[in-house]
Design an enzyme around this catalytic site. Structure first.
Site, PDB file in Angstrom:
ATOM      1  N   TYR A  15       0.800  -1.228   0.000  1.00 38.04           N
ATOM      2  CA  TYR A  15       0.000   0.000   0.000  1.00 38.04           C
ATOM      3  C   TYR A  15       0.836   1.282   0.000  1.00 38.04           C
ATOM      4  O   TYR A  15       0.291   2.382  -0.027  1.00 38.04           O
ATOM      5  CB  TYR A  15      -0.944   0.016   1.206  1.00 38.04           C
ATOM      6  CG  TYR A  15      -1.933  -1.118   1.192  1.00 38.04           C
ATOM      7  CD1 TYR A  15      -2.961  -1.167   0.250  1.00 38.04           C
ATOM      8  CD2 TYR A  15      -1.834  -2.159   2.111  1.00 38.04           C
ATOM      9  CE1 TYR A  15      -3.870  -2.221   0.229  1.00 38.04           C
ATOM     10  CE2 TYR A  15      -2.742  -3.209   2.094  1.00 38.04           C
ATOM     11  CZ  TYR A  15      -3.754  -3.232   1.155  1.00 38.04           C
ATOM     12  OH  TYR A  15      -4.649  -4.271   1.131  1.00 38.04           O
ATOM     13  N   HIS A  20      -4.807   5.849  -1.396  1.00 36.70           N
ATOM     14  CA  HIS A  20      -5.518   5.678  -0.128  1.00 36.70           C
ATOM     15  C   HIS A  20      -4.608   5.923   1.072  1.00 36.70           C
ATOM     16  O   HIS A  20      -5.091   6.003   2.199  1.00 36.70           O
ATOM     17  CB  HIS A  20      -6.093   4.260  -0.067  1.00 36.70           C
ATOM     18  CG  HIS A  20      -7.513   4.188   0.390  1.00 36.70           C
ATOM     19  ND1 HIS A  20      -8.393   5.247   0.361  1.00 36.70           N
ATOM     20  CD2 HIS A  20      -8.238   3.146   0.911  1.00 36.70           C
ATOM     21  CE1 HIS A  20      -9.578   4.867   0.817  1.00 36.70           C
ATOM     22  NE2 HIS A  20      -9.507   3.609   1.157  1.00 36.70           N
ATOM     23  N   TYR A  64      -6.128  -1.133   9.440  1.00 33.89           N
ATOM     24  CA  TYR A  64      -6.640  -1.064   8.070  1.00 33.89           C
ATOM     25  C   TYR A  64      -7.748  -0.008   8.024  1.00 33.89           C
ATOM     26  O   TYR A  64      -8.397   0.300   9.010  1.00 33.89           O
ATOM     27  CB  TYR A  64      -7.120  -2.415   7.519  1.00 33.89           C
ATOM     28  CG  TYR A  64      -5.972  -3.343   7.203  1.00 33.89           C
ATOM     29  CD1 TYR A  64      -5.190  -3.150   6.070  1.00 33.89           C
ATOM     30  CD2 TYR A  64      -5.656  -4.387   8.067  1.00 33.89           C
ATOM     31  CE1 TYR A  64      -4.124  -3.998   5.789  1.00 33.89           C
ATOM     32  CE2 TYR A  64      -4.586  -5.228   7.788  1.00 33.89           C
ATOM     33  CZ  TYR A  64      -3.823  -5.023   6.647  1.00 33.89           C
ATOM     34  OH  TYR A  64      -2.757  -5.839   6.377  1.00 33.89           O
ATOM     35  N   ASN A  66     -10.823   0.448   6.897  1.00 33.35           N
ATOM     36  CA  ASN A  66     -12.235   0.295   7.245  1.00 33.35           C
ATOM     37  C   ASN A  66     -12.496   0.156   8.740  1.00 33.35           C
ATOM     38  O   ASN A  66     -13.648   0.210   9.172  1.00 33.35           O
ATOM     39  CB  ASN A  66     -12.834  -0.912   6.517  1.00 33.35           C
ATOM     40  CG  ASN A  66     -12.843  -0.727   5.015  1.00 33.35           C
ATOM     41  OD1 ASN A  66     -12.494   0.336   4.501  1.00 33.35           O
ATOM     42  ND2 ASN A  66     -13.241  -1.759   4.298  1.00 33.35           N
ATOM     43  N   ASN A 112     -14.731   5.047   3.681  1.00 37.30           N
ATOM     44  CA  ASN A 112     -14.935   4.002   4.688  1.00 37.30           C
ATOM     45  C   ASN A 112     -14.206   4.269   5.999  1.00 37.30           C
ATOM     46  O   ASN A 112     -14.702   3.916   7.070  1.00 37.30           O
ATOM     47  CB  ASN A 112     -14.514   2.644   4.128  1.00 37.30           C
ATOM     48  CG  ASN A 112     -15.441   2.162   3.026  1.00 37.30           C
ATOM     49  OD1 ASN A 112     -16.615   2.503   3.007  1.00 37.30           O
ATOM     50  ND2 ASN A 112     -14.903   1.388   2.101  1.00 37.30           N
TER      51      ASN A 112
END
Length: 195
Positions: A15, A20, A64, A66, A112
């Site tokens: 990531y 994001h 993470y 969410n 989210n």
């Protein structure tokens, strides 16, 4: 005065430098500029910086995206902070790359991470700084887009954007959200938004 600044993102090498993870990128830049070192603690990596007598805890959640609310709630309670001393930094597909938007509260806008924070804190009334990533993706490919790597041009613009977001956070701690918004919300990086 103590503050918590949360940069949203996902942990893991896959990531790194993704759209994001722009919140993580801002906090990495801030810690480097302040010679602060992140340490792995409960629910995330944490570093301490100071500015004009303010103690600022930087948090990169390890939950993470969410489930970001778990980390934010834990650290808000641990630091015994009022909600007005929380700042959350995240990406936003509804803004073009290079555009910043600070708000004193509001809905999650489909994000989210913000949605989970709103749910677990039981309020939407906290400062958030959204960093535009644009929405250049075909229908059904939003997930691939936000988890995709930043382009070379975007990466080149990130140091300037990180600097602007860091300054916006500092402004919140000294002059308050309303005045900080006036400066933050005029930020635009022309060389990127012209792409």
């Amino acid at each position: 005065m103590n503050y918590l600044v949360v940069g949203l993102g996902n942990i893991g090498s896959e990531y790194v430098r993704t759209r994001h993870n722009m919140g993580f990128m801002v906090l990495d830049a801030w810690s480097q500029a302040s010679n602060a070192v992140f340490s792995t603690q409960r629910y995330g990596d944490v570093a301490q910086v100071s500015f004009k007598g303010r103690n600022i805890t930087l948090l990169k959640p390890s939950t993470y995206m969410n489930l970001s609310g778990n980390a934010v709630r834990y650290w808000m309670e641990k630091l015994k902070l009022p909600i007005e001393n929380l700042i959350v930094i995240c990406d936003d597909i509804n803004l073009p790359f290079g555009k910043l938007r600070m708000r004193a509260g509001g809905s999650d806008g489909g994000h989210n991470g913000l949605g989970n924070i709103n749910e677990l804190l039981g309020t939407q009334q906290y400062c958030r700084i959204r960093m535009g990533i644009g929405n250049d993706f075909a229908k059904g490919y939003q997930c691939d887009y936000v988890l995709g790597k930043l382009s070379r041009e975007e990466l080149d613009a990130m140091p300037e954007l990180c600097e602007k977001v860091i300054q916006a956070c500092k402004d919140v701690t000294t002059v308050g959200v309303s005045r900080a918004m006036n400066t933050c919300n005029t930020v635009n990086v022309p060389k990127i938004t012209q792409l």
